[in-house]
Design a protein around this motif. Structure first.
Motif, PDB file in Angstrom:
ATOM      1  N   ASN A   1      -9.975-110.700 124.816  1.00  0.00           N
ATOM      2  CA  ASN A   1      -8.862-110.150 125.484  1.00  0.00           C
ATOM      3  C   ASN A   1      -8.300-111.900 125.519  1.00  0.00           C
ATOM      4  O   ASN A   1      -8.664-112.315 124.602  1.00  0.00           O
ATOM      5  CB  ASN A   1      -8.861-110.157 127.214  1.00  0.00           C
ATOM      6  CG  ASN A   1      -9.970-109.295 127.601  1.00  0.00           C
ATOM      7  OD1 ASN A   1      -9.154-108.486 127.410  1.00  0.00           O
ATOM      8  ND2 ASN A   1     -10.390-109.204 128.272  1.00  0.00           N
ATOM      9  N   ILE A   2      -6.645-111.798 126.275  1.00  0.00           N
ATOM     10  CA  ILE A   2      -6.203-113.262 126.289  1.00  0.00           C
ATOM     11  C   ILE A   2      -7.438-114.324 127.037  1.00  0.00           C
ATOM     12  O   ILE A   2      -7.843-113.898 127.887  1.00  0.00           O
ATOM     13  CB  ILE A   2      -5.157-112.638 126.883  1.00  0.00           C
ATOM     14  CG1 ILE A   2      -4.325-112.481 126.583  1.00  0.00           C
ATOM     15  CG2 ILE A   2      -4.448-114.360 127.111  1.00  0.00           C
ATOM     16  CD1 ILE A   2      -2.122-112.350 127.528  1.00  0.00           C
ATOM     17  N   GLY A   3      -7.227-115.325 125.805  1.00  0.00           N
ATOM     18  CA  GLY A   3      -8.012-116.957 126.840  1.00  0.00           C
ATOM     19  C   GLY A   3      -8.924-116.357 125.909  1.00  0.00           C
ATOM     20  O   GLY A   3     -10.125-117.231 126.042  1.00  0.00           O
ATOM     21  N   TYR A   4      -9.417-115.415 125.332  1.00  0.00           N
ATOM     22  CA  TYR A   4     -10.958-115.408 124.383  1.00  0.00           C
ATOM     23  C   TYR A   4     -10.849-115.118 122.958  1.00  0.00           C
ATOM     24  O   TYR A   4      -9.910-114.124 122.282  1.00  0.00           O
ATOM     25  CB  TYR A   4     -11.928-114.129 125.270  1.00  0.00           C
ATOM     26  CG  TYR A   4     -12.459-114.137 126.471  1.00  0.00           C
ATOM     27  CD1 TYR A   4     -13.170-114.494 126.324  1.00  0.00           C
ATOM     28  CD2 TYR A   4     -11.522-113.838 127.487  1.00  0.00           C
ATOM     29  CE1 TYR A   4     -13.711-114.533 128.530  1.00  0.00           C
ATOM     30  CE2 TYR A   4     -11.228-114.079 128.887  1.00  0.00           C
ATOM     31  CZ  TYR A   4     -12.663-114.729 129.170  1.00  0.00           C
ATOM     32  OH  TYR A   4     -13.276-114.854 130.148  1.00  0.00           O
ATOM     33  N   ALA A   5     -11.544-115.656 122.071  1.00  0.00           N
ATOM     34  CA  ALA A   5     -11.221-115.626 120.861  1.00  0.00           C
ATOM     35  C   ALA A   5     -12.564-115.193 120.101  1.00  0.00           C
ATOM     36  O   ALA A   5     -13.993-114.908 120.423  1.00  0.00           O
ATOM     37  CB  ALA A   5     -11.443-117.287 119.842  1.00  0.00           C
TER      38      ALA A   5
END
Length: 83
Positions: A12-16
């Protein structure tokens, strides 16, 4: 229709992380603004981010500046000629 492959799972957005693998929250001072595989990026000079899993950095107040990767508003220091 549901996914049938592990590689269909994306961060998700904000996670790598890589598709199909575990995702990790971006640390303070870094962000990732899109879904999918990839890494977190440092906030640009003049910005900061004081939360984990951020998707966008905050802009320092007017007449202040911070170094890239700043993680607190207190990292925003007055420009020359301002107090």
């Amino acid at each position: 229709e549901g996914s049938d492959e592990m590689t269909d799972c994306i961060c998700n957005i904000g996670y790598a992380g890589s598709d199909g693998m575990a995702c990790s929250a971006c640390s303070v001072g870094t962000y990732k603004g899109v879904n999918g595989s990839g890494t977190c990026s440092d906030c640009a000079a003049g910005d900061y981010l004081n939360v984990t899993a951020g998707s966008v950095c905050m802009t320092c107040p007017a007449n202040t500046l911070s170094l890239s990767g700043s993680d607190e508003i207190t990292d925003c220091i007055c420009d020359i000629g301002y107090e």
